[in-house]
Scaffold this active site. Structure first.
Site, PDB file in Angstrom:
ATOM      1  CG  HIS A 100      -6.700  -1.412   8.402  1.00 24.86           C
ATOM      2  ND1 HIS A 100      -6.819  -0.155   8.965  1.00 24.86           N
ATOM      3  CD2 HIS A 100      -5.370  -1.694   8.472  1.00 24.86           C
ATOM      4  CE1 HIS A 100      -5.630   0.270   9.344  1.00 24.86           C
ATOM      5  NE2 HIS A 100      -4.732  -0.651   9.058  1.00 24.86           N
TER       6      HIS A 100
ATOM      7  CG  ASN B 296     -10.110  -0.338  11.119  1.00 28.36           C
ATOM      8  OD1 ASN B 296      -9.113  -0.991  10.794  1.00 28.36           O
ATOM      9  ND2 ASN B 296     -10.480   0.749  10.465  1.00 28.36           N
TER      10      ASN B 296
ATOM     11  CG  ASP C 288      -0.383  -0.429   2.499  1.00 28.28           C
ATOM     12  OD1 ASP C 288       0.858  -0.457   2.607  1.00 28.28           O
ATOM     13  OD2 ASP C 288      -1.156  -0.726   3.432  1.00 28.28           O
TER      14      ASP C 288
ATOM     15  CD  GLU D   6      -9.361   1.776   6.682  1.00 26.53           C
ATOM     16  OE1 GLU D   6      -9.570   1.037   7.667  1.00 26.53           O
ATOM     17  OE2 GLU D   6      -8.513   2.672   6.690  1.00 26.53           O
TER      18      GLU D   6
END
Ligand code: F6R
Length: 243
Positions: free
Chosen positions: A138, A136, A67, A143
């Site tokens: 991810h 969370n 990423d 996400e």
């Protein structure tokens, strides 16, 4: 999915370095996708140590980033190109021609995502994909709510992620709002996956992702369906698992 629990972050990092090195020794020209963030820092430090002792040769490995922030120049200290170059590519003397980075400054980010996916496809999906996990759940920058069928794409970063990553910038406003990310289906096309999680802050995401139901609300939960995934946890990150 195999879960290994190590006593400390240091032990987790040594184990991660050992596993990565095993893959490289077995297949020196492997395709290796590497994460950034705080968690793998000690793993990279361990790999540097092994390299300086002549025990690690990554010269034939093809390195991919998983990423990158959209629009952040490669020389920016918080760009993932900068991070990977500093932590592992330069110190381990990995040749430039073996590296595939996103062009974060492209005029056409959408086209960059299809080019990146195409490059992965033609060079070969990773033999080993390294991952961290967000609070969370991810993975890479996928996400909650990201489709399990997603390929390389652009994401609007969740507020929680921007907040978590603001510790690396002068303030929250400097954190880019979008990122390129390898998609969940792209991650699942990797032959082997190694995910690292450390600290109590990750305990809930770990428990929900790896002992809860497989759901797009917990992107990492897709890894339960991958045939060769190893999850390395320290005691704190494992603290909410039912053992
Ligand atoms: C970074 C990445 C992210 C991080 C995750 C955990 O390349 O893909 O998914 O792995 O946000 O970050 P740390 O390790 O900083 O807690």
């Amino acid at each position: 999915m195999k879960i290994e629990i190590l006593e400390t972050y240091e032990e987790l990092s040594k184990r991660a370095a050992e596993l990565i090195l095993n893959y490289v020794n077995t297949n020196p020209s492997l395709n290796l996708a590497l994460p950034t963030g705080g968690t793998p820092l000690a793993t990279y430090s361990e790999l540097r140590k092994l390299f300086s002792q002549g025990k690690a040769d990554f010269s034939k490995a093809n390195i991919f980033q998983i990423d990158e922030y959209v629009g952040l120049p490669p020389e920016h200290p918080q760009s993932y190109v900068h991070y990977l170059t500093k932590e592992i590519i330069s110190p381990l003397k990995i040749p430039k021609e073996n590296i595939t980075f996103y062009n974060a400054l492209t005029d056409n980010p959408q086209e960059e995502t299809s080019d990146y996916e195409q490059t992965l496809k033609s060079i070969g999906y990773p033999d080993l994909m390294g991952l961290g996990i967000g609070h969370n759940s991810h993975i890479a920058f996928n996400e909650p709510g990201t489709s399990f069928t997603s390929r390389t794409h652009i994401v609007d970063l969740a507020e929680k992620t921007i907040e978590a990553n603001s510790r690396f910038f002068n303030n929250k406003d400097e954190v880019p709002k979008q990122a390129f990310t390898t998609g969940l289906a792209t991650i699942m096309d990797s032959k082997n996956i190694l995910l690292l999680a450390s600290g109590e802050g990750k305990a809930e995401a770990v428990a929900k992702s790896f002992q809860g139901e497989v759901s797009e609300e917990h992107p990492a939960s897709i890894l339960q369906k991958h045939p060769s995934t190893t999850i390395l946890l320290d005691k704190e990150a494992a603290s909410k698992l039912k053992l």
